[in-house]
Design a protein around this motif. Sequence first.
Motif, PDB file in Angstrom:
ATOM      1  N   VAL A  38       4.792  -5.755  -1.523  1.00  0.00           N
ATOM      2  CA  VAL A  38       3.912  -6.296  -2.750  1.00  0.00           C
ATOM      3  C   VAL A  38       4.521  -6.318  -3.754  1.00  0.00           C
ATOM      4  O   VAL A  38       3.986  -7.333  -4.685  1.00  0.00           O
ATOM      5  CB  VAL A  38       2.535  -5.361  -2.624  1.00  0.00           C
ATOM      6  CG1 VAL A  38       1.719  -5.873  -3.551  1.00  0.00           C
ATOM      7  CG2 VAL A  38       1.974  -5.327  -1.312  1.00  0.00           C
ATOM      8  N   TYR A  39       5.448  -5.576  -4.159  1.00  0.00           N
ATOM      9  CA  TYR A  39       6.196  -5.774  -5.435  1.00  0.00           C
ATOM     10  C   TYR A  39       6.767  -7.164  -5.671  1.00  0.00           C
ATOM     11  O   TYR A  39       6.739  -7.686  -6.970  1.00  0.00           O
ATOM     12  CB  TYR A  39       7.365  -4.598  -5.686  1.00  0.00           C
ATOM     13  CG  TYR A  39       7.175  -3.362  -5.951  1.00  0.00           C
ATOM     14  CD1 TYR A  39       5.719  -2.702  -5.776  1.00  0.00           C
ATOM     15  CD2 TYR A  39       8.100  -2.432  -6.314  1.00  0.00           C
ATOM     16  CE1 TYR A  39       5.656  -1.285  -5.877  1.00  0.00           C
ATOM     17  CE2 TYR A  39       7.963  -1.059  -6.451  1.00  0.00           C
ATOM     18  CZ  TYR A  39       6.625  -0.611  -6.363  1.00  0.00           C
ATOM     19  OH  TYR A  39       6.495   0.762  -6.614  1.00  0.00           O
ATOM     20  N   GLY A  67      13.906  -1.877  -4.798  1.00  0.00           N
ATOM     21  CA  GLY A  67      12.974  -1.147  -4.831  1.00  0.00           C
ATOM     22  C   GLY A  67      12.948  -0.250  -6.000  1.00  0.00           C
ATOM     23  O   GLY A  67      13.653  -0.831  -7.096  1.00  0.00           O
ATOM     24  N   SER A  68      12.034   0.414  -6.270  1.00  0.00           N
ATOM     25  CA  SER A  68      11.850   1.277  -7.554  1.00  0.00           C
ATOM     26  C   SER A  68      13.057   2.018  -8.067  1.00  0.00           C
ATOM     27  O   SER A  68      13.159   1.619  -9.422  1.00  0.00           O
ATOM     28  CB  SER A  68      10.998   2.581  -7.208  1.00  0.00           C
ATOM     29  OG  SER A  68       9.618   2.114  -7.187  1.00  0.00           O
ATOM     30  N   GLN A  86       7.424   2.576  -9.050  1.00  0.00           N
ATOM     31  CA  GLN A  86       6.302   3.625  -8.634  1.00  0.00           C
ATOM     32  C   GLN A  86       6.194   4.617  -9.671  1.00  0.00           C
ATOM     33  O   GLN A  86       7.017   4.896 -10.403  1.00  0.00           O
ATOM     34  CB  GLN A  86       6.646   4.677  -7.307  1.00  0.00           C
ATOM     35  CG  GLN A  86       6.906   3.844  -6.154  1.00  0.00           C
ATOM     36  CD  GLN A  86       7.110   4.472  -4.883  1.00  0.00           C
ATOM     37  OE1 GLN A  86       7.340   4.141  -3.898  1.00  0.00           O
ATOM     38  NE2 GLN A  86       7.141   5.763  -4.961  1.00  0.00           N
ATOM     39  N   GLU A 117      -0.607   2.278  -4.466  1.00  0.00           N
ATOM     40  CA  GLU A 117       0.241   2.430  -3.343  1.00  0.00           C
ATOM     41  C   GLU A 117       0.322   3.801  -2.225  1.00  0.00           C
ATOM     42  O   GLU A 117       0.554   4.826  -2.844  1.00  0.00           O
ATOM     43  CB  GLU A 117       1.768   2.306  -3.579  1.00  0.00           C
ATOM     44  CG  GLU A 117       2.057   1.133  -4.655  1.00  0.00           C
ATOM     45  CD  GLU A 117       3.814   1.065  -4.665  1.00  0.00           C
ATOM     46  OE1 GLU A 117       4.159   1.680  -5.753  1.00  0.00           O
ATOM     47  OE2 GLU A 117       4.336   0.691  -3.728  1.00  0.00           O
ATOM     48  N   GLY A 148      11.440   3.097  -3.526  1.00  0.00           N
ATOM     49  CA  GLY A 148      10.587   4.501  -3.951  1.00  0.00           C
ATOM     50  C   GLY A 148      10.231   5.242  -2.721  1.00  0.00           C
ATOM     51  O   GLY A 148      10.205   6.554  -2.732  1.00  0.00           O
ATOM     52  N   GLN A 149      10.075   4.592  -1.472  1.00  0.00           N
ATOM     53  CA  GLN A 149       9.711   5.510  -0.545  1.00  0.00           C
ATOM     54  C   GLN A 149      10.714   6.455   0.073  1.00  0.00           C
ATOM     55  O   GLN A 149      10.480   7.557   0.802  1.00  0.00           O
ATOM     56  CB  GLN A 149       9.308   4.443   0.781  1.00  0.00           C
ATOM     57  CG  GLN A 149      10.590   3.451   1.299  1.00  0.00           C
ATOM     58  CD  GLN A 149      10.347   2.102   0.775  1.00  0.00           C
ATOM     59  OE1 GLN A 149       9.649   2.096  -0.379  1.00  0.00           O
ATOM     60  NE2 GLN A 149      11.060   1.361   1.085  1.00  0.00           N
ATOM     61  N   THR A 193       6.098   3.196   1.109  1.00  0.00           N
ATOM     62  CA  THR A 193       5.062   3.505   0.202  1.00  0.00           C
ATOM     63  C   THR A 193       4.940   2.054  -0.411  1.00  0.00           C
ATOM     64  O   THR A 193       5.687   1.303  -1.149  1.00  0.00           O
ATOM     65  CB  THR A 193       5.761   4.180  -0.883  1.00  0.00           C
ATOM     66  OG1 THR A 193       6.270   5.626  -0.248  1.00  0.00           O
ATOM     67  CG2 THR A 193       4.923   4.528  -1.888  1.00  0.00           C
TER      68      THR A 193
HETATM   69  N1  GLU Z   1       7.010   1.315  -3.337  1.00  0.00           N
HETATM   70  C1  GLU Z   1       8.291   0.449  -2.686  1.00  0.00           C
HETATM   71  C2  GLU Z   1       9.439   0.985  -3.767  1.00  0.00           C
HETATM   72  O1  GLU Z   1       9.507   1.547  -4.758  1.00  0.00           O
HETATM   73  C3  GLU Z   1       8.170  -1.029  -2.999  1.00  0.00           C
HETATM   74  C4  GLU Z   1       6.839  -1.487  -2.451  1.00  0.00           C
HETATM   75  C5  GLU Z   1       6.659  -2.971  -2.230  1.00  0.00           C
HETATM   76  O2  GLU Z   1       7.532  -3.536  -1.865  1.00  0.00           O
HETATM   77  O3  GLU Z   1       5.557  -3.305  -2.376  1.00  0.00           O
HETATM   78  O4  GLU Z   1      10.517   0.406  -3.333  1.00  0.00           O
END
Ligand code: GLU
Length: 318
Positions: A38-39, A67-68, A86, A117, A148-149, A193
Amino acid sequence: MLGRKWFIALVAALGLLVSVPAMAKQDVLFGGASITGVYYQVALQISNMMNKHAADKYNYIGRPTGGSVFNINAIDRGAFDFAVAQSDRNFQGFNGVADWEGKPVKGLRSVFSMHPETVLLVTRKDAGIKTVADLKGKRVNIGNPGSGQRGNAEDVLKLYGLDYNKDFSAEALQQAEASRALVDQKIDAFFFTVGNPSAAIEEPAQSVDLDIVAINSDAIKKFVAEHPYYIMTKIPAGTYKGVDKDVETYAVTATVVTNEAVSEEVVYDMVKTVFDNLDELKASHAAFRNLNPKEMLGGLSAPLHPGAVKYYKEKGWM
Ligand code: GLU
């Protein structure tokens, strides 16, 4: 025939025309994450809005990333103007803990919160994984190190007493590969996540029977209660094909961040465009449907950027 004077005047006028450059647009880079998450939609949809409403000033480019953790480091280096991360990772980055132990990202600034999330453990029904403890002996994606996950998976495993170096075979795949690997039976489960619904789960759910495993032990609930940026939540039955019951787990908030060095004007223009046209953003993806200004100003773990503060004060929101 034109006289000599006229000819010189004409050449001079033409020269003036071609030598005045068109007002240069400013490139603005916006970091998302995996293309199936979703990011990436946050980065793309806000970029689309800016390229529509502020086309004379900016050229926004949404980028897929790891990611994050990757994004916070890219913001630190000045490689992106904006990125999504995140709320727990922002707290850790700004305060110099976890991945940033001893090297806090002091220039990290919040802009606004986006969607919630959930920490998801997704499996195939035929893998026989009903609880986190059932991961023993399986093949599990715990996330690439820039995601982030990855940190969430490590916390969950620790709280369930599992060691990913010993108890199962751990993979560190990027999310797009992990979704495919689950379908191809190369892994039995993955941690992700993410906001809901996400294509990273919708797509594999079209070809295999999926399940989402609850992450709700007493140890998890205690851990969540100890951290301001975590809350317990439920993924409602029917969110994903084949998952017909509510699944309890915990959640973080996706946050748009920037660097203190990004100009007040750039941040103000983006924030104003987003909030003045919030219905457009809400309609652009199902995970954004419930966005509202009150919640978007909450859950921020790094200080607000002055360009955002300027707009929120104008609106009387702070
Ligand atoms: N929460 C994930 C991250 O921090 C990404 C989620 C997403 O791609 O929407 O890596």
